[in-house]
Scaffold this motif. Sequence first.
Motif, PDB file in Angstrom:
ATOM      1  N   ALA A   4       0.830  -1.210   0.000  1.00  0.00           N
ATOM      2  CA  ALA A   4       0.000   0.000   0.000  1.00  0.00           C
ATOM      3  C   ALA A   4       0.863   1.258   0.000  1.00  0.00           C
ATOM      4  O   ALA A   4       0.575   2.224  -0.714  1.00  0.00           O
ATOM      5  CB  ALA A   4      -0.922  -0.011   1.218  1.00  0.00           C
ATOM      6  N   LEU A   5       1.928   1.258   0.801  1.00  0.00           N
ATOM      7  CA  LEU A   5       2.807   2.421   0.867  1.00  0.00           C
ATOM      8  C   LEU A   5       3.464   2.683  -0.477  1.00  0.00           C
ATOM      9  O   LEU A   5       3.624   3.837  -0.904  1.00  0.00           O
ATOM     10  CB  LEU A   5       3.869   2.207   1.953  1.00  0.00           C
ATOM     11  CG  LEU A   5       4.676   3.416   2.409  1.00  0.00           C
ATOM     12  CD1 LEU A   5       3.772   4.482   3.023  1.00  0.00           C
ATOM     13  CD2 LEU A   5       5.738   2.986   3.428  1.00  0.00           C
ATOM     14  N   VAL A  15       7.442   8.343   2.684  1.00  0.00           N
ATOM     15  CA  VAL A  15       8.198   8.086   3.909  1.00  0.00           C
ATOM     16  C   VAL A  15       8.611   9.385   4.587  1.00  0.00           C
ATOM     17  O   VAL A  15       8.661   9.469   5.821  1.00  0.00           O
ATOM     18  CB  VAL A  15       9.419   7.194   3.616  1.00  0.00           C
ATOM     19  CG1 VAL A  15      10.428   7.223   4.756  1.00  0.00           C
ATOM     20  CG2 VAL A  15       8.958   5.760   3.373  1.00  0.00           C
ATOM     21  N   GLY A  16       8.920  10.415   3.804  1.00  0.00           N
ATOM     22  CA  GLY A  16       9.231  11.708   4.408  1.00  0.00           C
ATOM     23  C   GLY A  16       8.105  12.193   5.295  1.00  0.00           C
ATOM     24  O   GLY A  16       8.333  12.682   6.413  1.00  0.00           O
ATOM     25  N   GLU A  17       6.875  12.055   4.821  1.00  0.00           N
ATOM     26  CA  GLU A  17       5.717  12.449   5.621  1.00  0.00           C
ATOM     27  C   GLU A  17       5.532  11.527   6.822  1.00  0.00           C
ATOM     28  O   GLU A  17       5.144  11.968   7.910  1.00  0.00           O
ATOM     29  CB  GLU A  17       4.456  12.441   4.744  1.00  0.00           C
ATOM     30  CG  GLU A  17       4.432  13.495   3.651  1.00  0.00           C
ATOM     31  CD  GLU A  17       4.229  14.904   4.208  1.00  0.00           C
ATOM     32  OE1 GLU A  17       3.850  15.035   5.396  1.00  0.00           O
ATOM     33  OE2 GLU A  17       4.437  15.867   3.461  1.00  0.00           O
ATOM     34  N   LEU A  18       5.796  10.234   6.639  1.00  0.00           N
ATOM     35  CA  LEU A  18       5.688   9.297   7.753  1.00  0.00           C
ATOM     36  C   LEU A  18       6.687   9.648   8.859  1.00  0.00           C
ATOM     37  O   LEU A  18       6.350   9.627  10.046  1.00  0.00           O
ATOM     38  CB  LEU A  18       5.917   7.875   7.241  1.00  0.00           C
ATOM     39  CG  LEU A  18       5.705   6.715   8.209  1.00  0.00           C
ATOM     40  CD1 LEU A  18       5.285   5.461   7.447  1.00  0.00           C
ATOM     41  CD2 LEU A  18       6.961   6.404   9.021  1.00  0.00           C
ATOM     42  N   LEU A  19       7.906  10.008   8.470  1.00  0.00           N
ATOM     43  CA  LEU A  19       8.912  10.395   9.460  1.00  0.00           C
ATOM     44  C   LEU A  19       8.524  11.701  10.155  1.00  0.00           C
ATOM     45  O   LEU A  19       8.779  11.872  11.348  1.00  0.00           O
ATOM     46  CB  LEU A  19      10.278  10.519   8.785  1.00  0.00           C
ATOM     47  CG  LEU A  19      10.905   9.188   8.364  1.00  0.00           C
ATOM     48  CD1 LEU A  19      12.082   9.427   7.433  1.00  0.00           C
ATOM     49  CD2 LEU A  19      11.342   8.378   9.589  1.00  0.00           C
ATOM     50  N   ARG A  20       7.915  12.607   9.423  1.00  0.00           N
ATOM     51  CA  ARG A  20       7.400  13.829  10.059  1.00  0.00           C
ATOM     52  C   ARG A  20       6.388  13.474  11.143  1.00  0.00           C
ATOM     53  O   ARG A  20       6.423  14.026  12.249  1.00  0.00           O
ATOM     54  CB  ARG A  20       6.767  14.746   9.000  1.00  0.00           C
ATOM     55  CG  ARG A  20       6.107  15.999   9.606  1.00  0.00           C
ATOM     56  CD  ARG A  20       5.191  16.690   8.609  1.00  0.00           C
ATOM     57  NE  ARG A  20       4.148  15.797   8.097  1.00  0.00           N
ATOM     58  CZ  ARG A  20       3.070  15.446   8.770  1.00  0.00           C
ATOM     59  NH1 ARG A  20       2.883  15.875  10.011  1.00  0.00           N
ATOM     60  NH2 ARG A  20       2.182  14.628   8.223  1.00  0.00           N
ATOM     61  N   HIS A  21       5.494  12.540  10.830  1.00  0.00           N
ATOM     62  CA  HIS A  21       4.501  12.086  11.806  1.00  0.00           C
ATOM     63  C   HIS A  21       5.187  11.496  13.039  1.00  0.00           C
ATOM     64  O   HIS A  21       4.802  11.802  14.185  1.00  0.00           O
ATOM     65  CB  HIS A  21       3.591  11.040  11.150  1.00  0.00           C
ATOM     66  CG  HIS A  21       2.795  10.213  12.105  1.00  0.00           C
ATOM     67  ND1 HIS A  21       1.619  10.651  12.672  1.00  0.00           N
ATOM     68  CD2 HIS A  21       3.010   8.966  12.612  1.00  0.00           C
ATOM     69  CE1 HIS A  21       1.139   9.721  13.474  1.00  0.00           C
ATOM     70  NE2 HIS A  21       1.967   8.688  13.462  1.00  0.00           N
ATOM     71  N   GLY A  65      -4.968   9.356   1.936  1.00  0.00           N
ATOM     72  CA  GLY A  65      -5.676   9.366   3.205  1.00  0.00           C
ATOM     73  C   GLY A  65      -5.699   8.012   3.884  1.00  0.00           C
ATOM     74  O   GLY A  65      -6.313   7.840   4.943  1.00  0.00           O
ATOM     75  N   ARG A  66      -5.016   7.032   3.308  1.00  0.00           N
ATOM     76  CA  ARG A  66      -4.965   5.697   3.882  1.00  0.00           C
ATOM     77  C   ARG A  66      -4.219   5.721   5.212  1.00  0.00           C
ATOM     78  O   ARG A  66      -3.230   6.426   5.373  1.00  0.00           O
ATOM     79  CB  ARG A  66      -4.275   4.741   2.912  1.00  0.00           C
ATOM     80  CG  ARG A  66      -4.470   3.266   3.262  1.00  0.00           C
ATOM     81  CD  ARG A  66      -3.518   2.359   2.507  1.00  0.00           C
ATOM     82  NE  ARG A  66      -3.362   2.644   1.112  1.00  0.00           N
ATOM     83  CZ  ARG A  66      -3.742   1.836   0.123  1.00  0.00           C
ATOM     84  NH1 ARG A  66      -4.363   0.714   0.401  1.00  0.00           N
ATOM     85  NH2 ARG A  66      -3.497   2.147  -1.130  1.00  0.00           N
ATOM     86  N   ALA A  67      -4.686   4.933   6.184  1.00  0.00           N
ATOM     87  CA  ALA A  67      -4.081   4.905   7.507  1.00  0.00           C
ATOM     88  C   ALA A  67      -3.053   3.785   7.605  1.00  0.00           C
ATOM     89  O   ALA A  67      -3.300   2.664   7.149  1.00  0.00           O
ATOM     90  CB  ALA A  67      -5.157   4.724   8.571  1.00  0.00           C
ATOM     91  N   TYR A  68      -1.907   4.095   8.216  1.00  0.00           N
ATOM     92  CA  TYR A  68      -0.833   3.128   8.412  1.00  0.00           C
ATOM     93  C   TYR A  68      -0.464   3.063   9.888  1.00  0.00           C
ATOM     94  O   TYR A  68      -0.435   4.085  10.574  1.00  0.00           O
ATOM     95  CB  TYR A  68       0.418   3.530   7.623  1.00  0.00           C
ATOM     96  CG  TYR A  68       0.276   3.423   6.132  1.00  0.00           C
ATOM     97  CD1 TYR A  68       0.646   2.269   5.465  1.00  0.00           C
ATOM     98  CD2 TYR A  68      -0.241   4.498   5.393  1.00  0.00           C
ATOM     99  CE1 TYR A  68       0.519   2.167   4.090  1.00  0.00           C
ATOM    100  CE2 TYR A  68      -0.380   4.396   4.020  1.00  0.00           C
ATOM    101  CZ  TYR A  68       0.004   3.231   3.370  1.00  0.00           C
ATOM    102  OH  TYR A  68      -0.127   3.140   2.009  1.00  0.00           O
TER     103      TYR A  68
END
Length: 434
Positions: free
Chosen positions: A66-67, A385-391, A413-416
């Motif tokens: 999905a990612l 992944v850049g956005e995931l690391l920001r989170h 908008g998918r949740a991980y």
Amino acid sequence: MGTEVENRAEVLIIGAGVIGASAAFALAKSGHDVLVVDRNSGVGDGSTGSSAGIIRVHASDMQSSALAADSLTAWNNWRDFLGADSAEALARFVRCGSLILDAGTGFVDRAAAAMRAAEVSFEEWSSGEVEENFPYFDLHRFGPPGPIDDDEFWSEPTEFLRGALYTPQSGYVGDPTLAAVNLMQAARREGARLRPSTTVARIDVEGARAVGATLADGSRLRAEAVLLAAGPHSDSLASAIGATADFRVRTRRIREELVHVPAPAGLDLALQGVHLVDGDLNINFRPESGNAFLGGSNGDLAEEQTVIEDPDEFNPMVTPGGWERATLRLARRIPTLGIPRARTGVVGLYDAAEDWLPIYDRTCFDGLFVAMATSGTQFKTAPIVGELLRHVIETELDGRDHTAEPFLAPTSGRAYSTAQFSRLRDPRQGQSRG
């Protein structure tokens, strides 16, 4: 700007590869003061530059598939994603599709299940359909993969592969370094700062908190958060201060050779090329400019991996053994392939985990975060992944557990769940580099 201001940042990122650059973009866009340092003189000059740049959507698990699919949206709309103007030279995504041959190992079944769960489209082909679409492949079963100097390697096969999965939306970026440069340019437009040719000697901690880094020249950088995204150098920097003491998953540095082989006469890879994933022969190749193939090992055989202890000491040249193994295995799948005398290709050092999943997490030190074990698998997911690391960073700096709060991909908008990428996970069984 005064020296004190130059040597301070809210977030210090160590490493200007595609992951570090993407994190810088996401954090700067979110309003953070970001400083990126890298020991190399250019952006993307480390592991990113030796990446095959493959953008694939198949994986061993649902979240990884999905990612990749969510990231594909960014690659397909690269200029808009970056906010770049029409004059900026951008890396180009080339769609060629991925063909994942069924080697009878169970990987194709796991990948199909993962893509179904992730709602990622794919096609299931019989061997006849593979032959119809790519007639230059010999679909005999040659595996399980063995040494090329073994008589069994040259024995005449009698069985055929069952078929394959095909993902037409997949492809590659021919210039991975340029992709990292594009992300860093976008980050700098948002206010991020970059200091190349800057070697970090150690990460500085006070008590249980990371406070910055000391450079090789003795100067210090101070930050509220430090993100370690230094590829093969990440482990030594983190372990030197005990930051990997509670890791449950091991990382290692693997020397990787990608060989460059011209296509057979009469085969136009711009029209007939595909990204080939061949577990039967343990090879992974894609089309390359100049009507050639670029690729090498699938990475699944431990006995064929060269693990390097010192990331500053490894042979940067294509070796005779690696060249022969990759090219002769490809020649079994493509009988008309000619083997050139000159050995050409790209050699790099990959930072990888034992289960081929990345580590995106905090450490036992407050304020110290890692993006580790990304080489060879995560170029494709870098935009998201850049956005995931920001989170991860924002959630933890706010005093909350990032694994308890889902990350929402901006493209879908998918949740991980970020727990999958935790340093505290037990190594996943059955994972493959793919």
